[in-house]
Structure formats: structure tokens, C-alpha cells
Motif scaffolding. Structure first.
Motif, short mmCIF file in Angstrom:
data_model
loop_
_atom_site.label_atom_id
_atom_site.label_comp_id
_atom_site.label_asym_id
_atom_site.label_seq_id
_atom_site.Cartn_x
_atom_site.Cartn_y
_atom_site.Cartn_z
N VAL A 37 0.89 -1.28 0.09
CA VAL A 37 0.05 -0.09 -0.11
C VAL A 37 0.88 1.28 0.07
O VAL A 37 0.66 2.18 -0.86
CB VAL A 37 -1.03 0.01 1.17
CG1 VAL A 37 -1.90 1.42 1.14
CG2 VAL A 37 -1.85 -1.15 1.29
N PHE A 38 1.93 1.24 0.70
CA PHE A 38 2.64 2.30 0.81
C PHE A 38 4.16 2.29 0.34
O PHE A 38 4.94 3.14 0.67
CB PHE A 38 2.99 2.47 2.18
CG PHE A 38 1.79 3.51 2.93
CD1 PHE A 38 1.97 4.75 3.18
CD2 PHE A 38 0.58 2.87 3.36
CE1 PHE A 38 0.70 5.68 3.63
CE2 PHE A 38 -0.19 3.28 3.81
CZ PHE A 38 -0.20 4.92 3.86
N LEU A 39 4.43 1.28 -0.64
CA LEU A 39 5.57 1.11 -1.00
C LEU A 39 6.23 2.35 -1.97
O LEU A 39 7.57 2.63 -1.94
CB LEU A 39 5.86 -0.29 -1.83
CG LEU A 39 7.40 -0.57 -2.45
CD1 LEU A 39 8.24 -0.83 -1.44
CD2 LEU A 39 7.04 -1.82 -3.26
N ALA A 40 5.06 2.77 -2.64
CA ALA A 40 5.52 3.88 -3.60
C ALA A 40 5.89 5.20 -2.94
O ALA A 40 6.95 5.76 -3.17
CB ALA A 40 4.32 4.62 -4.71
N ILE A 41 5.09 5.58 -1.52
CA ILE A 41 5.49 6.67 -0.93
C ILE A 41 6.92 6.27 -0.24
O ILE A 41 7.65 7.25 -0.05
CB ILE A 41 4.37 6.91 0.09
CG1 ILE A 41 2.98 7.16 -0.71
CG2 ILE A 41 5.02 7.90 1.21
CD1 ILE A 41 1.83 7.41 0.37
N TYR A 42 6.97 5.02 0.10
CA TYR A 42 8.22 4.55 0.99
C TYR A 42 9.34 5.10 0.10
O TYR A 42 10.55 5.64 0.58
CB TYR A 42 8.26 3.45 1.29
CG TYR A 42 9.49 2.84 1.93
CD1 TYR A 42 10.03 3.03 3.06
CD2 TYR A 42 10.08 1.84 1.32
CE1 TYR A 42 11.31 2.66 3.43
CE2 TYR A 42 11.43 1.46 1.59
CZ TYR A 42 11.80 1.48 2.83
OH TYR A 42 12.99 1.09 3.00
N LEU A 43 9.31 4.53 -1.17
CA LEU A 43 10.46 4.45 -2.06
C LEU A 43 10.59 6.03 -2.48
O LEU A 43 12.15 6.35 -2.66
CB LEU A 43 10.34 3.89 -3.39
CG LEU A 43 9.97 2.20 -3.16
CD1 LEU A 43 9.53 1.54 -4.48
CD2 LEU A 43 11.45 1.76 -2.78
N THR A 44 9.78 6.90 -2.73
CA THR A 44 10.02 8.14 -3.17
C THR A 44 10.34 8.94 -1.96
O THR A 44 11.13 9.84 -2.05
CB THR A 44 8.88 8.68 -3.94
OG1 THR A 44 7.57 8.48 -3.32
CG2 THR A 44 8.55 8.17 -5.28
N LEU A 235 -4.49 -1.14 -10.86
CA LEU A 235 -3.18 -1.37 -10.08
C LEU A 235 -2.44 0.29 -9.96
O LEU A 235 -1.45 0.37 -9.28
CB LEU A 235 -2.27 -2.36 -10.74
CG LEU A 235 -2.49 -3.72 -10.32
CD1 LEU A 235 -1.66 -4.54 -10.78
CD2 LEU A 235 -2.77 -4.00 -8.80
N GLN A 236 -3.17 1.25 -10.76
CA GLN A 236 -2.76 2.48 -10.77
C GLN A 236 -3.00 3.03 -9.30
O GLN A 236 -2.40 4.16 -8.91
CB GLN A 236 -3.08 3.55 -11.85
CG GLN A 236 -3.05 2.95 -13.22
CD GLN A 236 -1.55 2.90 -13.37
OE1 GLN A 236 -0.82 3.77 -13.03
NE2 GLN A 236 -1.19 2.19 -14.33
N HIS A 237 -3.79 2.56 -8.51
CA HIS A 237 -4.13 3.05 -7.25
C HIS A 237 -2.95 2.73 -6.22
O HIS A 237 -2.87 3.53 -5.22
CB HIS A 237 -5.46 2.41 -6.75
CG HIS A 237 -5.18 1.11 -6.13
ND1 HIS A 237 -5.47 0.02 -6.94
CD2 HIS A 237 -5.38 0.57 -4.83
CE1 HIS A 237 -5.30 -1.19 -6.02
NE2 HIS A 237 -5.19 -0.94 -4.85
N ILE A 238 -2.02 1.84 -6.60
CA ILE A 238 -1.21 1.62 -5.68
C ILE A 238 0.13 2.32 -6.34
O ILE A 238 1.20 2.64 -5.30
CB ILE A 238 -0.58 0.01 -5.93
CG1 ILE A 238 -1.74 -0.92 -5.19
CG2 ILE A 238 0.64 -0.26 -5.12
CD1 ILE A 238 -1.81 -2.32 -5.19
N SER A 239 0.47 2.41 -7.49
CA SER A 239 1.74 3.05 -7.97
C SER A 239 1.64 4.65 -8.21
O SER A 239 2.20 5.32 -7.50
CB SER A 239 2.07 2.37 -9.08
OG SER A 239 0.98 2.52 -10.35
N MET A 240 0.60 5.02 -9.00
CA MET A 240 0.37 6.44 -9.41
C MET A 240 -0.32 7.22 -8.54
O MET A 240 -0.33 8.22 -8.31
CB MET A 240 0.27 6.31 -10.92
CG MET A 240 1.37 6.00 -11.95
SD MET A 240 2.86 6.81 -11.62
CE MET A 240 3.99 5.51 -10.91
N LEU A 241 -1.46 6.70 -7.92
CA LEU A 241 -2.21 7.39 -7.17
C LEU A 241 -1.38 8.08 -5.88
O LEU A 241 -1.86 9.12 -5.59
CB LEU A 241 -3.65 6.54 -6.80
CG LEU A 241 -4.47 7.40 -5.99
CD1 LEU A 241 -5.20 8.42 -6.56
CD2 LEU A 241 -5.54 6.33 -5.49
N PRO A 242 -0.71 7.38 -5.26
CA PRO A 242 -0.30 7.87 -3.89
C PRO A 242 0.74 9.03 -4.54
O PRO A 242 1.11 10.10 -3.52
CB PRO A 242 0.49 6.68 -3.23
CG PRO A 242 0.80 5.76 -4.57
CD PRO A 242 -0.47 5.84 -5.14
#
Length: 427
Positions: A37-44, A235-242
Motif C-alpha cells: 500500500v505504501f511502497l511508492a511513498i516509501y520509495l520516493t 493497479l494505478q491506485h498502488i503506484s501512481m495514485l499515491p
């Protein structure tokens, strides 16, 4: 009150104990599903990677998942559902901790690849085991109940993960790994092997022409392709939405609360969906679901505040709620009994290909064409997928009926299922 008790009994009654142990494991696992859920935010934000680098890492998770779901489907048919599930959960827990401790981009990428491989290897075995233990007449509500558990856990996890991320991101990985191990313990202690033939030598021999059967099954592969396009949107809700919400000045905790609306709506309404769609043409339901999801994601192009993002989530969640039970029951009916694990694996492969390509393509489109183009593109894909469902639906239903008749004819008299209910026959 009597009506509510009757509804509850009709929704949950009569399902085998093994199903409920699997259901419990699903709920516990999803309650701790913090990381994806938070991987995109964690990575960026925590690791300082760019949107393209984050998309690459999440994409490698999908690549690993593609390998895992293919191998998991084969192992489920040859080795057994139970040992495949146990190995996958224990391996995923170990890789989850390794990913949390990784720092360099190459180490994070490798950790995501291996984690995706182990985590997704469990899905075909789980799906095959559900079909093994639940009679055909009960599968619509069984899959709906399982999906309800997934989203109850997801809704809680999204909110808790937002709070945990503010304290320590490593905590996300530790809790996620812990729930995977608890699920493995439930399977080890309470879930028996469900594949016919147990562990005999004959049972571990692959059916002849298994790969050829799948690769020449154009009806099934067409259905898999349509799911691939729907998954690339979803799956854009996990990657690009955040990332989009972060660019709008919204915090990770706000994203957690907004995305939790997805699970909350499913928890409130999913158990009523089987009765709503029972007896309706599945192709029409899937087409409607694709349009609603496309519209929901398309409206994200206009979002800039938390309430508007929340509205878009509620819209595409309605499409998801219609899509999931119809998808699950149809894939069960399109899978020959002796190849259930492999068919589940190939179907799961569509999710993994989407998991690999959606964040990468989404990141590239967003960086080079613009945020609005990404979300408008999702809307177009949704409409085109709906048209394809309407065109291909009759062939799918004919194949499902043919496989059902073949299975009934080959089963021993005592094992043959009762005639389907009118709603099932009309589905």
C-alpha cells in the motif's frame, strides 16, 4: 431481525471448515498488508527515489510475481496445495524483512523481485484449494466472502500503515512479515491437502499436454487478456495514485485514509453483491464493472483535494465489487479439474504482468505526457475492455457449460454434484 438472520445464514452457512481456515488466514494476512500500500511513498519520500525508479521497483515486484504465480500453479498441481502455500508464505516473510532492511537501489529492486516471487506463488494454490473444497453451487458466495475478508483487512491496514509509517517505516515490513508467518501456522495446523490423490507418484506426474492445452485454449486466454487490461488500470491506485496525491500536497496518512475507503465500501457492501448479480449475464456484469472502474480512474485527472480523490476511489471501487465475484467464479468454471493449479497460475500471470507494467508505464506516461493523460487513458481502456467482454462473453459461457458437463460425466456417481440452481445456470 429474522430477515437479517436469514440473510446471514444464506450468506455464510454450509461452507466447509477448510474454507473458514483459509478465510481466517486471508483476513490475518491482509490486516498486516502494509508494505504494498505504501511502497511508492516509501520509495520516493523515505528512500529518495524518483517516480520512474519507484515504478521500476514496483514493476520488478510484478516480474517476480509473474515467475511465482507460474511456478506456484505448477507446484500446486504436482507437489500439492498445502506445501506450496507453506513454502510461499514462509519465503515471503523472509523476503519482506530483507526488503525492509535494504538501502541501495539494486538491493531494494532485488528484494522486491524475490518478494513478489514468493508472495504470488501462494495465489494459484490458494485459488485451487478454494475450488477443491467449495461445491460449485456455493462458490459465488465463498469467493465473495473471501474478497470481503481481503478488503476488511485492507481497509484496516491502510489506516494503520499510515500511522505506522509516521513512526517508523521498518515497522511496516516487520508487521507484514509477522502476519504472513501467522497465516503459515494456520495452514500448517488446520488445513489439510485438498488435491485429489494426495502425494502419490501418479498424482505428481504432470498431465500430458498441460501447457499445450492452456496455450490453445483461446477462450480462456482471451479472458486472461481482458483481465490484464483491467488490472493495468486498477493497479494505478498502488503506484501512481499515491504519487499524484503527494503532488497535490496530501500526506501519506491522508492517502491511507482515502484508499481505506476502498476497503470500507467493500466491507459494507460486498456481501450483498452475490444476491444483486445472481442470475444476471456475467459478461454484462463484467462490462459494467470495466466502465465504472474506467470512469472512476478517469475522474482522478480532475482531483486535487482529499474529498475528490475519495470520490474517485468510491466510484472505481463499485466497479471492483462487481468484477471480483464474477471473475472468480468464471475462472473456476473455465479450469479443467486436473489443471486447476496451472489455470489459476496463468490467470494470476495477468495480474503479475500488470503489476510489472502498470507502474512503469504509468510513471512514464505521467512524466512525459502528463497526469491528466494517464487517467484519461485509464478511462479509455475501461470502455474498450467492456466492449470486448460483451463480444467474447457467449463463447466463455459455452465453454463453461461444456467443461461442467464433461466433469459431471467423468465423476463417479456418488461424487457427481447436484444439478445447478436456476441462478447458476443463468449466470
Amino acid at each position: 431481525m429474522r430477515t437479517m438472520r436469514s440473510w446471514f445464514r444464506d450468506t455464510t452457512g454450509g461452507l466447509p471448515a477448510t474454507f473458514w481456515y483459509l478465510w481466517s488466514g486471508t483476513l490475518i494476512n491482509r490486516l498486516g498488508s502494509f508494505v504494498l500500500v505504501f511502497l511508492a511513498i516509501y520509495l520516493t519520500q523515505e528512500r529518495g527515489f524518483s517516480a520512474s525508479q519507484a515504478g521500476l521497483v514496483i514493476g520488478l515486484w510484478g516480474v517476480g510475481g509473474a515467475v511465482g504465480t507460474t511456478a506456484g500453479g505448477t507446484l500446486a498441481d504436482r507437489w500439492g496445495r498445502r506445501p506450496t502455500l507453506l513454502t510461499a508464505h514462509v519465503g515471503a516473510a523472509a523476503m519482506m524483512l530483507a526488503l525492509g532492511l535494504a538501502r541501495d537501489l539494486w538491493a531494494v529492486a532485488l528484494g522486491a523481485l524475490l518478494l513478489g516471487m514468493f508472495a504470488e506463488a501462494a495465489r494459484p494454490a490458494f485459488g485451487a484449494m478454494m475450488i477443491d473444497v467449495v461445491p460449485a453451487r456455493d462458490r459465488l458466495r465463498a469467493f465473495s466472502l473471501n474478497y470481503w475478508a481481503i478488503n476488511l483487512g485492507f481497509a484496516c491496514a491502510a489506516v494503520l500503515a499510515g500511522l505506522a509509517a509516521q513512526a517508523d517505516y521498518l515497522l511496516l515490513f516487520v508487521v507484514d512479515a509477522g502476519t504472513m508467518l501467522i497465516t503459515a501456522l494456520i495452514i500448517f495446523a488446520r488445513v489439510p491437502e485438498t488435491r485429489r490423490g494426495g502425494y502419490t507418484v501418479a498424482a505428481t506426474t504432470a498431465p500430458r499436454g498441460a501447457l499445450r492445452t492452456i496455450l490453445t485454449d483461446r477462450v480462456f486466454l482471451g479472458f486472461v487478456a481482458l483481465n490484464l487490461f483491467a488490472a493495468m488500470v486498477f493497479l494505478q491506485h498502488i503506484s501512481m495514485l499515491p504519487i499524484a496525491m503527494g503532488d497535490s500536497g496530501l500526506s501519506p496518512a491522508t492517502y491511507g485514509s482515502v484508499i481505506a475507503l476502498n476497503g470500507l465500501l467493500i466491507v459494507v457492501g460486498q456481501l450483498f453483491v452475490p444476491r444483486l448479480i445472481r442470475g444476471r449475464n456475467r459478461s454484462h456484469v463484467l462490462a459494467l464493472a470495466a466502465v465504472v472502474m474506467g470512469v472512476g480512474f478517469g475522474l482522478t485527472a480532475f482531483a486535487g483535494s482529499a474529498w475528490f480523490y475519495g470520490l474517485t476511489v468510491l466510484i472505481w471501487t463499485l466497479g471492483e465489487m462487481l468484477n471480483s465475484p464474477s471473475n472468480s467464479t468464471l475462472i473456476a468454471e473455465l479450469s479443467p479439474a486436473e489443471l486447476r493449479g496451472r489455470y489459476q497460475g496463468v490467470f494470476g500471470l495477468s495480474w503479475q504482468i500488470a503489476g510489472a507494467s502498470a507502474p512503469i508505464l504509468g510513471g512514464l506516461v505521467r512524466e512525459h505526457v502528463g497526469n491528466a493523460a494517464l487517467w484519461f487513458g485509464c478511462a479509455v481502456i475501461g470502455v474498450l475492455t467492456a466492449v470486448a467482454h460483451l463480444a467474447s462473453g457467449p463463447a466463455r459461457e459455452r465453454r463453461a457449460v461444456a467443461l461442467r458437463h464433461a466433469a459431471d460425466a467423468s465423476a463417479p456417481v456418488g461424487d457427481r454434484p447436484a444439478a445447478p440452481q436456476p441462478a447458476e445456470a443463468a449466470a
